[in-house]
Every structure is written in C-alpha cells, then in structure tokens.
Write an enzyme that holds these catalytic residues in place. Structure first.
Site, PDB file in Angstrom:
ATOM      1  N   GLU A 162       0.822  -1.214   0.000  1.00 46.39           N
ATOM      2  CA  GLU A 162       0.000   0.000   0.000  1.00 46.39           C
ATOM      3  C   GLU A 162       0.858   1.267   0.000  1.00 46.39           C
ATOM      4  OE1 GLU A 162      -2.712  -0.694   3.302  1.00 46.39           O
ATOM      5  OE2 GLU A 162      -4.082  -1.726   1.929  1.00 46.39           O
ATOM      6  N   ASP A 190      -8.410  -8.984   3.676  1.00 41.00           N
ATOM      7  CA  ASP A 190      -8.094  -7.930   4.636  1.00 41.00           C
ATOM      8  C   ASP A 190      -9.178  -7.832   5.709  1.00 41.00           C
ATOM      9  OD1 ASP A 190      -7.028  -5.740   5.883  1.00 41.00           O
ATOM     10  OD2 ASP A 190      -7.645  -4.289   4.369  1.00 41.00           O
ATOM     11  N   GLU A 205     -12.579  -2.349  11.804  1.00 41.16           N
ATOM     12  CA  GLU A 205     -12.535  -1.620  10.534  1.00 41.16           C
ATOM     13  C   GLU A 205     -13.655  -2.033   9.579  1.00 41.16           C
ATOM     14  OE1 GLU A 205      -8.827  -1.967   8.431  1.00 41.16           O
ATOM     15  OE2 GLU A 205      -9.607  -0.913   6.678  1.00 41.16           O
TER      16      GLU A 205
HETATM   17  C1  GCV Z   1      -2.436   0.383   8.517  1.00 34.98           C
HETATM   18  C2  GCV Z   1      -5.989  -2.032   5.452  1.00 34.98           C
HETATM   19  C3  GCV Z   1      -6.385  -0.775   6.161  1.00 34.98           C
HETATM   20  C4  GCV Z   1      -5.226   0.187   6.316  1.00 34.98           C
HETATM   21  C5  GCV Z   1      -4.095  -0.537   7.038  1.00 34.98           C
HETATM   22  C6  GCV Z   1      -3.724  -1.772   6.218  1.00 34.98           C
HETATM   23  C7  GCV Z   1      -2.637  -2.600   6.882  1.00 34.98           C
HETATM   24  O1  GCV Z   1      -5.717  -1.768   4.113  1.00 34.98           O
HETATM   25  O2  GCV Z   1      -7.464  -0.180   5.483  1.00 34.98           O
HETATM   26  O3  GCV Z   1      -5.686   1.288   7.054  1.00 34.98           O
HETATM   27  O4  GCV Z   1      -2.985   0.299   7.218  1.00 34.98           O
HETATM   28  O5  GCV Z   1      -4.852  -2.585   6.074  1.00 34.98           O
HETATM   29  O6  GCV Z   1      -2.986  -3.573   7.528  1.00 34.98           O
HETATM   30  O7  GCV Z   1      -1.473  -2.273   6.748  1.00 34.98           O
END
Ligand code: GCV
Length: 617
Positions: A243, A322, A350
């Site tokens: 990411e 995720d 989340e």
């Molecule tokens: C900390 C998902 C979340 C992100 C998070 C990522 C991760 O994509 O939306 O906010 O980033 O996971 O676990 O690194």
C-alpha cells in the site's frame, strides 16, 4: 461493591496504579494490596519468584493463605488471575500455567498527529499534534489492563510510518519512547517500534537497498543506538512493499533479502524483526484477470521458505484479503512450516462495524485455530481497538474483544462461553439475567453482522475509505483488486483450478473442499466461486432468495437486540446502559440500510423476485 465500566474489567483495583516500580514482582505486590483489600479478601497471599522462569505461574493453598509462585513476569500474571477469579466468585487456585505463545502482541495504528488509523475509540493514547502526549496515570492503567490478560508486547506507532515526524527512532523521539518503555516495563510489557524501510534515505543515505553495504552499516548503527536507550526492546515491526510503503521491491530484492540487514542488526541485541505479509498489487487493472489479490501473499512469501533469519517473524493476516467478516484462512498460514509466523487479527472493527455495531471476535478466532490444526502460528498479534475515549473502546461491549484476545493469545484454545461469562461477571457483576442476555448477544454478534452485510464470503460491499455502511460496488471501479464482477448472469470470482487457481495454494484436502462448488462451505461459496443468482445453495434456496432472507432476518434481529438491551435498564450501570443503547439504535439503522441496499442490488442484477414479495426496487 460499586463498579465502574469505564475501568474495563478490573473495577476492584480502582482507577489509580502505584508508580515508581521497576519489576513485575513489586507491581504484583502493590496491585494485590489494593485489590485484595477492595475485594474483602483477608488471608495472607505470598508472592514467590521461581528462579529461571519467566511467564508461568501457579496459585496454591498454603497454611493459612495462598501462594502465587511464578516467573519474573508470571508473578504479576498470577496476581491478576487470582484477583479476577475471586472477583468473579471462582476458586483462586490454579495449577501451573504458562503461555502457548511467547509473543502476545498488540499493534496500535497511532500517528504522531494523534489520529488513529482505523480507530473508533477517540484519539491516540500516546501522541498528539506531532508530539508524545499522554497522561501517565492513564498509561499505567493501560499497562494494568494489558498485563491482566497477559499481553506482553506492544507497538505504539502505526505500521504506516509515513512522515518524518512519525519516525520514532530519531535522536529527538527515542528518549520519549524510552519513557514509555520504562512506564510499561513493570507490567511485563516490551515495546516493538514500527519503522520505515526507507528510513536510511530520510536520514541522508542515497539508497535503502538492503544489499548495499552502507545500508547494512547504517542499520547496525541505528539499532545499537536504540538498544542503548531501551535494552529490553522486543524489536522492530515493518510494513514493506505494501500500500505505497517502500520495500525491497524497489531494488528488485525479495523480502528475505529486504529483512536481512535489519534482522542481523537486531540479532546482535537479541531483538526480533516482525515483518508483515500484507503485500499485494493495489494498483491493479480491472481487465487483468490473472492477478487475483488473495493469491498475492502466498506468491510473494512461500518461495522464500528457509531464507529468513532466525529472528524474523512473518506476521500474516488471518485471511488472504483484509479482515473481512468472512474469509477463508490465508493459505500462507499453512505454508512455510520452517518459518516463524504470527497470526494477525484485528480488534479495531474496521470492516466489522466500527465499534458501533456489536461484533465479538472470540468465536471467529477459535474457528481459525481449529482450521489451522497442525499449522498453528507460534506468535500472535492484534490491531488495537483502544483510544483515549473514557471507556477505552468506544463501545463498552468492545472491551470484551481485548479481554478475550489476551486469554486466547495465552491459552490458544479456550472455552468461549466461560471466557465470555468471566468478562461479563467482572465488568457487570453477577446478575444472571445480565449474564444470559449479554452472553447470547456477544456469541451471536458475528453471524448477526454477517447476515445483513456482504453475503456468503463475498466481502468488500462497504463504503470505500471509511468501510462502514453499504456500497456494493464501492470498490468495483477502483484498483484495490477487490472485484465482485457482478453482471446479469452471476456474481463472484471463480478461484477454483479452472478459474484463478487460488485454491491450489491450500493443502490438497482444503483445495479439494473449496475448489468444488458441491463441497465448498456455504458461508464461503461466493469467495471461491462465481455463481448465478438462481444457483441452489445447500440450504435448498436460490442464491438470490438466500440473500433476501438473511438480510431481512439480520435487520429484524438487530432491532430485537436493541429491545432486549432496553430490558436491562437499571441492571447495568447507567452510563454503560446509555453507551450501549445509543450504539444498538445506530446498529439497527445500519442493518436496515444494508438490508435495503444489498437486496436491491441483487434484485436489480438478477431480476429474481423475492418469493415473499418484500424486495420491490
Ligand atoms: C495500517 C488495510 C487498512 C489500512 C491498514 C492496512 C494494513 O488496508 O485499510 O488502514 O494500514 O490494512 O494492515 O497495513
């Protein structure tokens, strides 16, 4: 006794922790002095340290009283266990117990700005406005809460280490990190620090290439400096090539090569490198049907078996996507038997209701572990659900997830109902009516949430970015690789051997089970298969009818839960009653919205009429 739910599950300890200790044993004695007095327990309790032991403990009857015998940290765990048992009316005695996992981690996703990424309980407990900013009395309570359930390692900063201000190991911030380490040490808690793979470049080097000698030397120097400040640091946590975070891929190096210079520098001080495996192409072209996001972690890491240093732990999210409500276990967790792994779970809700909707996770974790039989990871990590809200977790009942996590991390397999009842008794006292209602609600909460959100393992029907509320195609036209590929004919991605072949990453028995639509568990059928809306599910219903029915039922149950809670007025503290009632009202509204949006989506694509005539648009 008066109890206060803002205090999590240890009301008998009050809201002040004695400060100034350096060892767990001193802390244990101080905590016992407060707790036993408040619990009205008079016989003497003796604390004995067993040389050579660390975390294990036992509690035995000795003439006239009790003895806690335990290791350096074990004595403190024993002290909390004893008081928590007494407080719930249980026998305090315990045979020797030692944790199944030596690292029981909590990862905060806190930025120096004070914002918590994916946080639903207020702002950071540690930072604000670019600085360390905390109430040390609250941090001592935090240490107490964590130690009471055996959590022994915390990472206080976000794995997305994005700005120069977020780099905790700079000369400016390291002394501040050290103060936090000192505060938490008497609770048996060690720190991990999240670091940025490209930090050498922020600090003046022209490269972060892990094979470059200057980079190796640089990490050695930094690690030596960090360990001089915090000699018992657990180590570093890294999110790389994930990411938009930099990683070894920038230099065409693999992840074992990327981890090596940092791991070697840490090894000199007995440190550990926790390396996250959340790696996938987040810039995927929707026309590319070869790339299938759930395949990414296994493709990246499985070929590297045997190449990581001994002090590296690969931290793997439980599912290949995720933290969705329903995913199969990540195939990477069955692979790489010779490599150390940590299971990563997410306490912060989340994708599971933002600590507005109720979602209790212990049953799901137990399910994961039983699926992993024989391949259980040796370590465990959870993304924290804590913030600076007065009740720590936003939703009072979300505290149960932290409590259950600690016990699950320690024992691996627990009696779900017993752990949940214990939390209820400690938090709300021993009213059998409250216990019955809460036990039912907590244990049913995941299936309830699942029933009105994305169906049958599909996932990703959330509003983009925020991830609360329905948006069936919210991620369909973006590049995150989470396509549902719905059209008039059907929905879902075929991941069988004749599709993307994702199932082939599993051991043969699982591959066969998931790969055949006739044997695939119903709750995962749209994760693994592309089906028509008129496909008959094992339940005998068509896919479309199943979606309509579960969504109507889910919304009805969310409403009923709110009403059931109302009947507890006067039986739970007023503040807790109001906190939960307000959230249940929002949850019922959310469930209605999900029901209508998801049903309309399936109806419009499929044209299949609801046999009960409820879906009209
Ligand atoms: C900390 C998902 C979340 C992100 C998070 C990522 C991760 O994509 O939306 O906010 O980033 O996971 O676990 O690194």
């Amino acid at each position: 006794m008066k109890y206060d739910t803002r205090l999590c599950w240890l009301p008998f300890l009050g809201d002040t922790v004695k400060a100034g200790f350096t060892t767990c044993r001193e802390m244990a004695e101080a905590e016992l002095a407060i707790g036993l007095r408040n619990l009205g327990y008079e016989p003497p309790v003796c604390v004995l340290e067993t040389p050579g032991e660390d975390e294990g403990y036992e509690i035995q009857e000795t003439p006239g009283g009790l003895t806690i015998r335990g290791g350096t940290r074990g004595v403190l765990y024993g002290a909390y266990s004893l008081m928590m048992r007494l407080a719930a009316g249980q026998s305090p005695l315990t045979a020797w117990t030692a944790p199944c996992r030596s690292l029981r981690m909590l990862n905060h996703w806190d930025n120096m700005s004070g914002a918590v990424e994916r946080g639903y309980a207020g702002r950071s407990l540690f930072f604000d406005n670019g600085k360390f900013a905390y109430d040390s009395r609250r941090l001592l309570r935090y240490g107490r809460i964590l130690a009471s359930v055996g959590i022994n390692t915390v990472c206080i900063n976000n794995v997305n280490v994005e700005t120069p201000a977020d780099q905790l190991i700079t000369d400016e911030l390291l002394p501040e990190v050290r103060k936090v380490a000192d505060l938490l040490r008497p609770f048996g808690i060690r720190l991990l620090i999240a670091i940025d793979f490209a930090l050498p470049m922020t600090c003046g080097l022209t490269t972060a290439d892990p094979l470059d000698g200057s980079v190796r030397g640089w990490w050695e120097k930094q690690v030596a400096r960090v360990y001089a400040a915090i000699p018992d640091l657990c180590g570093f946590l890294v999110k790389a090539d994930s990411e938009f975070r930099p990683g070894p891929g920038l230099y065409c190096r693999n992840h074992a090569e990327g981890a090596r210079p940092i791991a070697r520098a840490l090894a000199a001080f007995g440190g550990t490198l926790v390396w996250r495996c959340f790696v996938y192409n987040c810039q995927q072209d929707w026309r590319d049907r070869q790339t299938d996001r759930p395949k990414a972690a296994y493709e990246t890491y499985a070929p590297l078996e045997g190449l990581f240093d001994e002090n590296v732990i690969l931290q793997v999210k439980y599912g290949p996507y995720d933290f969705q409500v329903r995913e199969p276990i990540s195939p990477l967790l069955y692979a790489m038997p010779a490599t150390k792994k940590a299971l990563e779970v997410q306490l912060t809700q989340e994708y599971t209701g933002h600590q507005i909707d109720l979602y209790y996770m212990l049953p799901q974790w137990q399910e994961i572990l039983s699926d992993l039989k024989g391949a259980e990871p040796r370590y465990i990590s959870a993304v924290s659900n804590l913030g600076n809200d007065a009740n720590w977790t936003g939703h009072d009942l979300a505290q149960a997830n932290l409590f259950a996590y600690g016990l699950f991390a320690w024992y691996a397999v627990v009696d779900t109902a017993a752990v949940t009842r214990w939390w209820i008794a400690l938090t709300f006292g021993e009213d059998p009516r409250v216990e019955d209602v809460l036990l039912d609600m907590l244990l049913a909460s995941r299936e309830l949430y699942e029933s009105y959100t994305a169906p049958l393992g599909l996932g990703w029907m959330v509003n983009p970015n925020g991830h609360y509320g329905p948006s069936p195609e919210g991620y369909e036209y973006s590049a995150w690789g989470t396509y549902l590929r719905a059209d008039r004919q059907g929905i879902g991605v075929d991941r069988s051997p004749s599709g993307t072949g994702f199932v082939l990453q599993y051991p043969p028995d699982k591959a066969a089970l998931y790969g055949d639509v006739k044997t695939c568990p119903e709750e995962l059928i749209l994760f693994f298969h592309r089906l028509s809306y008129t496909h008959t599910l094992p339940s005998g219903k068509t896919l479309a009818q199943h979606v309509y029915d579960t969504h109507f039922e889910g919304a009805r149950r969310a409403e009923a839960m709110a009403e059931r809670w109302n009947a507890l007025e006067g039986r739970v503290p007023a503040e807790a009653f109001d906190n939960v009632r307000a959230r249940f009202i929002l949850q019922a509204r959310n469930a209605r919205e999900w029901r209508d949006v998801v049903n309309a989506y399936f109806y419009r694509y499929s044209g299949v009429a609801d046999e009960k005539g409820r879906v009209l648009y």
